[in-house]
Motif scaffolding. Structure first.
Motif, short mmCIF file in Angstrom:
data_model
loop_
_atom_site.label_atom_id
_atom_site.label_comp_id
_atom_site.label_asym_id
_atom_site.label_seq_id
_atom_site.Cartn_x
_atom_site.Cartn_y
_atom_site.Cartn_z
N ILE A 253 90.47 69.26 23.88
CA ILE A 253 89.79 70.55 23.69
C ILE A 253 88.57 70.65 24.61
O ILE A 253 88.37 71.64 25.31
CB ILE A 253 89.39 70.72 22.22
N PHE A 254 87.76 69.57 24.63
CA PHE A 254 86.56 69.60 25.48
C PHE A 254 86.94 69.66 26.95
O PHE A 254 86.29 70.35 27.75
CB PHE A 254 85.70 68.35 25.22
N HIS A 255 88.00 68.94 27.30
CA HIS A 255 88.47 68.93 28.68
C HIS A 255 88.88 70.34 29.13
O HIS A 255 88.53 70.78 30.23
CB HIS A 255 89.64 67.95 28.82
N LEU A 256 89.63 71.03 28.27
CA LEU A 256 90.07 72.38 28.62
C LEU A 256 88.90 73.36 28.71
O LEU A 256 88.90 74.28 29.52
CB LEU A 256 91.10 72.87 27.59
N MET A 257 87.89 73.15 27.88
CA MET A 257 86.70 73.99 27.97
C MET A 257 85.96 73.77 29.29
O MET A 257 85.58 74.72 29.97
CB MET A 257 85.76 73.70 26.79
N ARG A 258 85.79 72.50 29.65
CA ARG A 258 84.98 72.17 30.82
C ARG A 258 85.72 72.38 32.14
O ARG A 258 85.16 72.89 33.10
CB ARG A 258 84.53 70.71 30.72
N VAL A 259 86.99 71.96 32.17
CA VAL A 259 87.73 71.96 33.43
C VAL A 259 88.51 73.25 33.64
O VAL A 259 88.55 73.78 34.75
CB VAL A 259 88.67 70.73 33.49
N ALA A 260 89.11 73.76 32.56
CA ALA A 260 89.93 74.97 32.69
C ALA A 260 89.15 76.24 32.34
O ALA A 260 89.66 77.34 32.55
CB ALA A 260 91.16 74.86 31.80
N GLY A 261 87.95 76.07 31.81
CA GLY A 261 87.15 77.24 31.45
C GLY A 261 87.71 78.04 30.29
O GLY A 261 87.43 79.24 30.16
N MET A 262 88.49 77.39 29.45
CA MET A 262 89.11 78.10 28.32
C MET A 262 88.12 78.21 27.16
O MET A 262 87.32 77.32 26.92
CB MET A 262 90.38 77.37 27.86
N SER A 263 88.21 79.32 26.43
CA SER A 263 87.36 79.52 25.26
C SER A 263 87.98 78.83 24.04
O SER A 263 89.16 78.45 24.06
CB SER A 263 87.22 81.01 24.97
N ALA A 264 87.19 78.71 22.98
CA ALA A 264 87.70 78.11 21.75
C ALA A 264 88.90 78.90 21.22
O ALA A 264 89.90 78.33 20.77
CB ALA A 264 86.60 78.06 20.70
N ASP A 265 88.83 80.24 21.29
CA ASP A 265 89.93 81.07 20.81
C ASP A 265 91.20 80.87 21.65
O ASP A 265 92.32 80.83 21.11
CB ASP A 265 89.54 82.55 20.83
#
Length: 409
Positions: A253-265
């Motif tokens: 989850i943290f990786h996708l937030m930081r690297v992919a710029g994805m939101s929690a939703d």
């Protein structure tokens, strides 16, 4: 207690499933579904199970759950089974999340409603819809006992060593973070029916239950009580499912937030609706996946192998938790109908006493059955689940006991 009928309601965000059962003989009197509530065209399909048993269908706008339940009441009345019948003992409601407090079926009052509402943050998709259905049913029959049967209740017997996550205790307690488990009515029903199939009492049997539908969960049941289950705070944890990932490293989850710029939703949608089998191969129907495997489709093969690998891990883990296993029971859509899944899940586990008989495993039946060879130390069973009957059974037992207590007093 002369009234023996129970209406079971399962209210979703845009649907109401219902069954009317007579608990004098566990028979079904009517079943139905209202779907696409609030959309331009809704659909109500009602099937009376007496007489000619022909279904009736309506396709028209149904604005909300209040209108939906009134339509259901009208359909039942046409068959002489209306909500005003003196033979109706109670209405049983499926409620997904009961937290730690609700360990048994519970007669609904204002305090229960408030607690179910308080739990909305841990079940945002389900508890609001369950509440809507309850309140509507209460308005239609305020004099009738309304009973909540909780998906989580069966799993409240888990020891803290299984229910706790290894995170800061104060944070966990402040935000009610723990493993609750789901599909509890199915696991309760199937574990009990498996004991009956073996000719034993539930308290004398250890069972691993594998509820394999589009949602999937496993449980370890010792002597009729759940001691571990695969789903956690939400239904996302555990087995590979139709559209849910099951177990992943939380750091994803943290990786996708930081690297992919994805939101929690966005990550929530990814893990709950675009993962699992559909994320791996584009299909979440096990029949279609098996068909594609037969045609040599490598993506489908890999999805199947990942699905089975996770199943094996949980079978092995729960074998270790229980120490002694009398049966592994497969249930729900995939568990009941996909013989190749059952065969693959226990293949290679002969040293644990597990095996399936090819001919027995291939038989299609709606009846509980053993599909392992006679020499196997651990029975492999196929036990069709019946969550509606389990809800009705628990509801009827509660209101019958209350009626008996009032007579004694």
């Amino acid at each position: 207690m002369t009234a023996t009928r129970i209406l079971v309601l399962n209210s979703g965000s845009s649907s109401v499933k219902y069954q009317l059962l007579d608990m004098s003989d566990n028979s079904r009197l009517a079943v139905g579904l209202v779907e696409r509530i609030g959309e331009e065209t809704s659909r109500l399909k009602h099937t009376p199970l007496a007489g000619d048993g022909r279904s009736r269908e309506q396709n028209r706008p149904i604005a909300d759950h209040d209108e939906a339940l009134k339509a259901v009441a009208e359909e039942l009345s046409q068959d002489g089974l209306g909500l005003d019948s003196p033979e109706l003992a109670a209405i049983g409601h499926r409620v997904v999340h009961g937290g730690k407090r609700f360990t048994q079926p519970t007669v609904i009052d204002d305090a229960v409603l408030k607690e179910v509402e308080r739990l909305i943050p841990v079940a945002p998709l389900h508890n609001p819809a369950n509440l809507t259905g309850i309140r509507t049913a209460m308005s239609l029959r305020p004099d009738l006992p309304q009973v909540a049967v909780f998906d989580t209740a069966f799993h409240t017997t888990m020891p803290e060593s299984a229910a706790r996550y290894a995170i800061d205790v104060e944070t966990a307690d402040a935000h009610r973070i723990r493993r609750y488990g789901f599909h509890g009515t199915s696991h309760a029903y199937v574990s009990r029916k498996t004991a009956e199939l073996l000719g034993k009492r539930p308290e004398d049997v250890n069972v691993i239950v594998l509820h394999l539908g589009n949602g999937a969960s496993a449980s370890a049941v010792r002597g009729g009580m759940c001691v571990d289950t695969s789903m956690g705070l939400t239904p996302l944890e555990g087995l590979v499912m139709g559209t849910r990932s099951g177990d992943v490293d939380p750091a994803v989850i943290f990786h996708l937030m930081r690297v992919a710029g994805m939101s929690a939703d966005e990550i929530d949608v990814l893990l709950n609706k675009k993962s699992g089998l559909i994320g791996l191969c584009g299909d979440n129907d096990m029949r279609e996946i098996r068909r594609r495997i037969g045609e040599g489709d490598e993506a489908a093969r890999l999805a199947f192998d990942i699905y089975v690998h996770r199943l094996k891990k949980y079978i092995g883990a729960y074998y270790a938790v229980l120490g002694r296993v009398d049966a592994v029971a497969f249930t729900a859509g995939v568990g009941e109908n996909a013989a190749p899944v059952r065969e693959a899940a226990v293949a290679g586990l002969e040293e644990l006493g597990l095996a399936v008989d090819g001919a027995l495993n291939a038989v299609r039946s709606d009846e509980p059955r053993i599909v392992s060879p006679e020499y196997a130390r651990v029975a492999v069973a196929v036990v069709p689940t019946d969550e509606e009957l389990e809800i009705a059974r628990q509801t009827y037992a509660l209101v019958a006991n209350r009626a008996g207590d009032r007579q004694e007093n």
